[in-house]
Design an enzyme around this catalytic site. Structure first.
Site, PDB file in Angstrom:
ATOM      1  N   HIS A 260      43.277 -76.490  45.787  1.00 20.58           N
ATOM      2  CA  HIS A 260      41.864 -76.909  45.618  1.00 20.58           C
ATOM      3  C   HIS A 260      41.036 -76.612  44.354  1.00 20.58           C
ATOM      4  O   HIS A 260      41.391 -75.849  43.639  1.00 20.58           O
ATOM      5  CB  HIS A 260      41.265 -75.642  46.363  1.00 20.58           C
ATOM      6  CG  HIS A 260      41.483 -75.995  48.289  1.00 20.58           C
ATOM      7  ND1 HIS A 260      41.206 -74.958  48.996  1.00 20.58           N
ATOM      8  CD2 HIS A 260      41.741 -77.025  48.856  1.00 20.58           C
ATOM      9  CE1 HIS A 260      41.613 -75.593  50.326  1.00 20.58           C
ATOM     10  NE2 HIS A 260      41.779 -76.725  49.819  1.00 20.58           N
TER      11      HIS A 260
ATOM     12  N   ASP B 153      38.495 -75.693  43.349  1.00 26.14           N
ATOM     13  CA  ASP B 153      37.438 -74.385  42.875  1.00 26.14           C
ATOM     14  C   ASP B 153      38.647 -73.383  42.284  1.00 26.14           C
ATOM     15  O   ASP B 153      38.161 -72.201  42.099  1.00 26.14           O
ATOM     16  CB  ASP B 153      36.758 -73.765  43.806  1.00 26.14           C
ATOM     17  CG  ASP B 153      37.195 -73.154  45.093  1.00 26.14           C
ATOM     18  OD1 ASP B 153      38.261 -74.031  45.442  1.00 26.14           O
ATOM     19  OD2 ASP B 153      36.859 -72.315  45.673  1.00 26.14           O
TER      20      ASP B 153
ATOM     21  N   HIS C 146      45.977 -71.889  54.878  1.00 27.17           N
ATOM     22  CA  HIS C 146      44.658 -72.382  54.168  1.00 27.17           C
ATOM     23  C   HIS C 146      45.081 -73.868  53.522  1.00 27.17           C
ATOM     24  O   HIS C 146      44.240 -74.683  53.934  1.00 27.17           O
ATOM     25  CB  HIS C 146      44.397 -71.539  53.152  1.00 27.17           C
ATOM     26  CG  HIS C 146      43.174 -71.722  52.262  1.00 27.17           C
ATOM     27  ND1 HIS C 146      41.852 -71.816  52.857  1.00 27.17           N
ATOM     28  CD2 HIS C 146      43.013 -72.092  51.053  1.00 27.17           C
ATOM     29  CE1 HIS C 146      40.998 -72.227  52.108  1.00 27.17           C
ATOM     30  NE2 HIS C 146      41.721 -72.461  50.965  1.00 27.17           N
TER      31      HIS C 146
ATOM     32  N   ASP D 274      43.412 -67.692  48.709  1.00 24.89           N
ATOM     33  CA  ASP D 274      42.544 -67.861  49.567  1.00 24.89           C
ATOM     34  C   ASP D 274      43.393 -67.578  51.047  1.00 24.89           C
ATOM     35  O   ASP D 274      43.004 -68.198  51.940  1.00 24.89           O
ATOM     36  CB  ASP D 274      41.950 -69.416  49.489  1.00 24.89           C
ATOM     37  CG  ASP D 274      40.831 -69.613  48.739  1.00 24.89           C
ATOM     38  OD1 ASP D 274      40.599 -68.659  47.823  1.00 24.89           O
ATOM     39  OD2 ASP D 274      40.205 -70.452  48.507  1.00 24.89           O
TER      40      ASP D 274
HETATM   41 ZN   LIG Z   1      40.928 -72.727  48.696  1.00 24.85          ZN
END
Ligand SMILES: [Zn+2]
Length: 255
Positions: free
Chosen positions: A58, A60, A114, A133
């Site tokens: 991801h 971020d 995730h 995450d």
């Molecule tokens: Zn993530």
């Protein structure tokens, strides 16, 4: 063997963290949400960035990689299954591999759910786990690419780590997670005690992590889907833990 850690905020609610090996001077950033706060953390500590350990693809968690790599020529380690979606990867790893940061060693645990290729870095000697995450303080990541069963299996792998393992996750979500957890287990005294601590931490502007596996086992509903009282609380007494987990996750998505 000991490691130093330095925790800081990135973006809106991401955590950045550096892991430093005093024996060799090697330093790893766990994920790279954005370059500037990581540069500031390096300046504050005087540590030299040698590695970036990526938990999942991801943006971020990866957007800062190109700038950091240009400046520091650090080595980027990433999950093999997601390497094509992560910039400037040097080394790919999978379940059971070991990643060296100077004289420190992290074991790779695959924790999909995730994302499909999400990994956790576990420094077993230092009792540190960087779970991205997958597991949050009193919560868990959204199941975006995997299935609830897959996520539950990943959480069970983390739950098996020693109770005194310090857990560093990717986001400061603890306050909202506690408010949700109390809808599942309103009478959980460990959860109530944790809520008191977290309220004080946030009032003081402090982060609510690291947490520990032992604490999470007592208070995190997502690690407690196989506890009879938790299954009963969501109307699934006697049902498989993965189904209970899926129901809790669904309720959190709508909370
Ligand atoms: Zn993530």
């Amino acid at each position: 063997m000991s490691a130093n850690t330095h925790l800081f905020s990135c973006l809106k609610d991401n955590f950045g963290v550096l892991v430093h090996d005093p024996a060799t001077g090697a330093t790893a950033a766990i994920d790279a949400p954005e370059a500037a706060p990581i540069e500031a953390a390096l300046a504050a500590t005087g540590w030299r960035l040698t590695d970036i350990l990526v938990t999942h693809h991801h943006g971020d968690h990866t957007a800062g990689i190109p700038e950091l790599k240009r400046r520091h020529r650090c080595r980027v380690t990433a999950p093999r299954a997601e390497a094509a979606r992560i910039p400037e990867v040097d080394v790919t790893v999978r379940e059971g591999d070991t990643v060296a940061v100077g004289s420190l060693a992290a074991r790779v645990i695959e924790t999909p759910g995730h994302t499909a290729g999400h990994i956790t870095y576990w420094f077993d000697q230092e009792k540190l786990a960087f779970v991205g995450d997958t597991l949050f303080s009193i919560g868990c990541g959204r199941v975006i690419e995997g299935t609830p069963e897959m996520m539950w299996t990943s959480l069970l792998k983390l739950r098996k780590l020693p109770d005194d393992t310090q857990i560093y996750c990717g986001h400061e979500y603890t306050d909202a997670n506690i408010r949700f957890a109390r809808t599942i287990e309103p009478n959980n005294s460990a959860l109530a005690a944790r809520a008191d601590v977290v309220t004080k931490q946030l009032a003081n502007g402090e982060p609510t992590i690291p947490t520990s596996i032992g604490e999470e086992k007592q208070a995190n509903p997502f690690l407690r889907a196989d506890v009879a009282a938790v299954a009963a609380a969501v109307g699934l007494a006697g049902q498989p833990a993965a189904d209970v987990f899926a129901e809790i996750r669904k309720r959190k998505n709508n909370f």
